[in-house]
Design a protein around this motif. Sequence first.
Motif, PDB file in Angstrom:
ATOM      1  N   CYS A   1       0.821  -1.214   0.000  1.00 22.09           N
ATOM      2  CA  CYS A   1       0.000   0.000   0.000  1.00 22.09           C
ATOM      3  C   CYS A   1       0.854   1.264   0.000  1.00 22.09           C
ATOM      4  O   CYS A   1       0.321   2.378  -0.013  1.00 22.09           O
ATOM      5  N   GLY A   2       2.170   1.121   0.039  1.00 22.55           N
ATOM      6  CA  GLY A   2       3.046   2.281   0.097  1.00 22.55           C
ATOM      7  C   GLY A   2       3.176   2.867   1.484  1.00 22.55           C
ATOM      8  O   GLY A   2       3.442   4.063   1.636  1.00 22.55           O
ATOM      9  N   ILE A   3       3.000   2.033   2.523  1.00 21.10           N
ATOM     10  CA  ILE A   3       3.083   2.479   3.915  1.00 21.10           C
ATOM     11  C   ILE A   3       4.361   1.945   4.540  1.00 21.10           C
ATOM     12  O   ILE A   3       4.611   0.737   4.509  1.00 21.10           O
ATOM     13  N   PRO A   4       5.203   2.800   5.118  1.00 19.88           N
ATOM     14  CA  PRO A   4       6.399   2.297   5.806  1.00 19.88           C
ATOM     15  C   PRO A   4       6.012   1.560   7.083  1.00 19.88           C
ATOM     16  O   PRO A   4       5.032   1.904   7.740  1.00 19.88           O
ATOM     17  N   VAL A   5       6.794   0.541   7.410  1.00 20.42           N
ATOM     18  CA  VAL A   5       6.513  -0.301   8.574  1.00 20.42           C
ATOM     19  C   VAL A   5       7.631  -0.155   9.592  1.00 20.42           C
ATOM     20  O   VAL A   5       8.816  -0.158   9.245  1.00 20.42           O
ATOM     21  N   VAL A   6       7.242  -0.049  10.858  1.00 21.87           N
ATOM     22  CA  VAL A   6       8.183  -0.143  11.978  1.00 21.87           C
ATOM     23  C   VAL A   6       7.901  -1.477  12.649  1.00 21.87           C
ATOM     24  O   VAL A   6       6.785  -1.725  13.111  1.00 21.87           O
ATOM     25  N   ALA A   7       8.898  -2.367  12.685  1.00 21.27           N
ATOM     26  CA  ALA A   7       8.686  -3.710  13.213  1.00 21.27           C
ATOM     27  C   ALA A   7       9.831  -4.127  14.115  1.00 21.27           C
ATOM     28  O   ALA A   7      10.977  -3.696  13.930  1.00 21.27           O
ATOM     29  N   THR A   8       9.514  -4.968  15.079  1.00 17.75           N
ATOM     30  CA  THR A   8      10.569  -5.562  15.893  1.00 17.75           C
ATOM     31  C   THR A   8      11.321  -6.586  15.042  1.00 17.75           C
ATOM     32  O   THR A   8      10.740  -7.287  14.215  1.00 17.75           O
ATOM     33  N   ASP A   9      12.616  -6.670  15.262  1.00 22.04           N
ATOM     34  CA  ASP A   9      13.474  -7.584  14.506  1.00 22.04           C
ATOM     35  C   ASP A   9      13.409  -8.966  15.148  1.00 22.04           C
ATOM     36  O   ASP A   9      14.386  -9.491  15.673  1.00 22.04           O
ATOM     37  N   CYS A  10      12.217  -9.555  15.088  1.00 20.73           N
ATOM     38  CA  CYS A  10      11.985 -10.836  15.749  1.00 20.73           C
ATOM     39  C   CYS A  10      12.234 -11.978  14.772  1.00 20.73           C
ATOM     40  O   CYS A  10      12.242 -11.785  13.558  1.00 20.73           O
ATOM     41  N   PRO A  11      12.437 -13.170  15.296  1.00 24.25           N
ATOM     42  CA  PRO A  11      12.533 -14.327  14.393  1.00 24.25           C
ATOM     43  C   PRO A  11      11.164 -14.575  13.764  1.00 24.25           C
ATOM     44  O   PRO A  11      10.162 -14.470  14.468  1.00 24.25           O
ATOM     45  N   LEU A  12      11.058 -14.877  12.502  1.00 23.36           N
ATOM     46  CA  LEU A  12      12.121 -15.060  11.547  1.00 23.36           C
ATOM     47  C   LEU A  12      11.906 -14.157  10.328  1.00 23.36           C
ATOM     48  O   LEU A  12      12.764 -14.039   9.494  1.00 23.36           O
ATOM     49  N   GLY A  13      10.725 -13.541  10.193  1.00 28.16           N
ATOM     50  CA  GLY A  13      10.373 -12.908   8.946  1.00 28.16           C
ATOM     51  C   GLY A  13      10.784 -11.474   8.699  1.00 28.16           C
ATOM     52  O   GLY A  13      11.226 -11.129   7.595  1.00 28.16           O
ATOM     53  N   PRO A  14      10.632 -10.555   9.683  1.00 27.39           N
ATOM     54  CA  PRO A  14      10.788  -9.127   9.369  1.00 27.39           C
ATOM     55  C   PRO A  14      12.100  -8.741   8.710  1.00 27.39           C
ATOM     56  O   PRO A  14      12.111  -7.912   7.789  1.00 27.39           O
ATOM     57  N   ALA A  15      13.214  -9.317   9.133  1.00 26.69           N
ATOM     58  CA  ALA A  15      14.506  -8.937   8.567  1.00 26.69           C
ATOM     59  C   ALA A  15      14.650  -9.361   7.114  1.00 26.69           C
ATOM     60  O   ALA A  15      15.494  -8.814   6.388  1.00 26.69           O
ATOM     61  N   GLU A  16      13.846 -10.330   6.670  1.00 27.47           N
ATOM     62  CA  GLU A  16      13.877 -10.741   5.263  1.00 27.47           C
ATOM     63  C   GLU A  16      12.892  -9.949   4.413  1.00 27.47           C
ATOM     64  O   GLU A  16      12.867 -10.096   3.200  1.00 27.47           O
ATOM     65  N   ILE A  17      12.085  -9.115   5.065  1.00 25.04           N
ATOM     66  CA  ILE A  17      11.095  -8.308   4.356  1.00 25.04           C
ATOM     67  C   ILE A  17      11.498  -6.844   4.315  1.00 25.04           C
ATOM     68  O   ILE A  17      11.391  -6.188   3.278  1.00 25.04           O
ATOM     69  N   ILE A  18      11.984  -6.322   5.433  1.00 23.71           N
ATOM     70  CA  ILE A  18      12.281  -4.895   5.578  1.00 23.71           C
ATOM     71  C   ILE A  18      13.775  -4.632   5.437  1.00 23.71           C
ATOM     72  O   ILE A  18      14.602  -5.302   6.070  1.00 23.71           O
ATOM     73  N   ASP A  19      14.124  -3.656   4.631  1.00 20.35           N
ATOM     74  CA  ASP A  19      15.491  -3.146   4.533  1.00 20.35           C
ATOM     75  C   ASP A  19      15.561  -1.946   5.470  1.00 20.35           C
ATOM     76  O   ASP A  19      15.082  -0.856   5.144  1.00 20.35           O
ATOM     77  N   ASP A  20      16.151  -2.146   6.646  1.00 18.81           N
ATOM     78  CA  ASP A  20      16.110  -1.145   7.710  1.00 18.81           C
ATOM     79  C   ASP A  20      16.650   0.201   7.249  1.00 18.81           C
ATOM     80  O   ASP A  20      17.765   0.294   6.722  1.00 18.81           O
ATOM     81  N   GLY A  21      15.832   1.230   7.441  1.00 23.24           N
ATOM     82  CA  GLY A  21      16.219   2.583   7.081  1.00 23.24           C
ATOM     83  C   GLY A  21      15.947   2.952   5.643  1.00 23.24           C
ATOM     84  O   GLY A  21      16.082   4.122   5.269  1.00 23.24           O
ATOM     85  N   VAL A  22      15.557   1.968   4.826  1.00 19.30           N
ATOM     86  CA  VAL A  22      15.286   2.227   3.413  1.00 19.30           C
ATOM     87  C   VAL A  22      13.783   2.164   3.135  1.00 19.30           C
ATOM     88  O   VAL A  22      13.189   3.138   2.660  1.00 19.30           O
ATOM     89  N   ASP A  23      13.155   1.033   3.445  1.00 19.78           N
ATOM     90  CA  ASP A  23      11.719   0.888   3.205  1.00 19.78           C
ATOM     91  C   ASP A  23      10.938   0.594   4.483  1.00 19.78           C
ATOM     92  O   ASP A  23       9.774   0.236   4.440  1.00 19.78           O
ATOM     93  N   GLY A  24      11.592   0.746   5.609  1.00 26.62           N
ATOM     94  CA  GLY A  24      10.962   0.527   6.908  1.00 26.62           C
ATOM     95  C   GLY A  24      12.003   0.609   8.004  1.00 26.62           C
ATOM     96  O   GLY A  24      13.168   0.923   7.742  1.00 26.62           O
ATOM     97  N   ARG A  25      11.575   0.320   9.222  1.00 27.43           N
ATOM     98  CA  ARG A  25      12.490   0.353  10.358  1.00 27.43           C
ATOM     99  C   ARG A  25      12.385  -0.948  11.134  1.00 27.43           C
ATOM    100  O   ARG A  25      11.290  -1.473  11.357  1.00 27.43           O
ATOM    101  N   LEU A  26      13.545  -1.450  11.579  1.00 22.85           N
ATOM    102  CA  LEU A  26      13.615  -2.603  12.464  1.00 22.85           C
ATOM    103  C   LEU A  26      14.161  -2.149  13.808  1.00 22.85           C
ATOM    104  O   LEU A  26      15.150  -1.406  13.859  1.00 22.85           O
ATOM    105  N   VAL A  27      13.515  -2.584  14.888  1.00 21.67           N
ATOM    106  CA  VAL A  27      13.966  -2.221  16.237  1.00 21.67           C
ATOM    107  C   VAL A  27      14.131  -3.497  17.042  1.00 21.67           C
ATOM    108  O   VAL A  27      13.540  -4.537  16.733  1.00 21.67           O
TER     109      VAL A  27
END
Length: 408
Positions: free
Chosen positions: A301-327
């Motif tokens: 939808c063109g919405i940036p996501v802020v997600a916890t860097d939990c196992p196992l999916g978010p880090a393979e979906i989000i490029d931190d600082g580019v198309d979303g944020r991982l914390v």
Amino acid sequence: MKITFLIHNVYAIGGTIRTTLNLAAALADRHEVTIVSMLRHRTRPRFAVDPRVTVVPLVDLRADAADPLLHRPAEVFPAAEKRYEQYSRLTDQRAREYLRNCEADVIIGTRPGINVYLARFAPTRALRIAQEHLTHDMHTKKLRAQLARNYRDLDALVTTTDADAAVYRARMRLPGVRILAVPNGVPDPGLPPTDGTAPTDGSAPVIAAAGRLVRAKRFDLLIEAFTEVAAKHSDWSLRVYGAGADKDRLQRLIEERGLSGRAALMGAVSPIEAEFAKASIVASASDAESFGMTLVEAMRCGIPVVATDCPLGPAEIIDDGVDGRLVPMGDRQALAAALSDLIADEPGRRRMGEAARAAARRFDPAHVAHAYEELFDDLAATRSSRARQRRKARWRSRVGRALRRPRR
């Protein structure tokens, strides 16, 4: 090619149902596709089914209510599987009958217990593929042991993330079985733009989140983090979409933190994309994700996501600082800070949303379907060599047992 999916209940609501229907529709462009639903409890599926896809229910909980086998516990479906109580001697019987007569070239199971049916009953001439929509570590040790015994007879095991595929390769010895990751497919939501370029213009003062209201999703952490955000940004609100056992506890937390009118539990909404498009940020505070469908749905939808860097999916979906944020997982302050940073930087938020929309195109069902077609070709070409690997492993196992057997 004839392709058959085996699914728990296509008439219900759930992420596995959505992604199976997405993939089935994409494959139907070039193949004959059938979805076999182990159970049926209503007349029509809740999600739209592509008219080119045939749906075959095996056990209708309405019409078969008087069948005595429906009320006898399953013998083949593994007792350690969390859906075990919904299965019966009747589902065992119907699955056996259907699969032994199945003429599909490829049969794909979509949950562990159903994959046991696939391994036990499906004809060996068909390519037999098990999908894993949870993760290896989400299953009990007892269930993993039973899966390992049955999965040895399959052609492939497909996870949704590379990280989970690596865990399976390291911990479940399956000679001759391809273990690989193929992500879930998420279609373009097709929402009309509000500014001519994107479904959202990035200015709505709304943070959205969605998922089952259970403790593992950590909506409590998100509400706590939003308490800090709300104190700094008085015009922003939080909307949480979903249903589940944690609803009352989360509502009390909202009231205790003085967020009534600022944070709201919106109930379950499907499809969710139209609601995400009304927000400017989507947040996920989960402790664990097998993939992260809502992350991809937001990005499409063109919405940036802020997600916890939990196992196992978010880090393979989000490029931190580019198309979303991982914390960091479980870090309330880091989550609040990342949300506040995006709120304060509207141009950056818009750029990140555009990058998210572009990056998420890799999850288009057409791309996922192509990955499966390549897998089908590979499995067919390597059938003989993989069978040799399987036979050699079984021979070594028998020899090993014989050598370990104490002499009398």
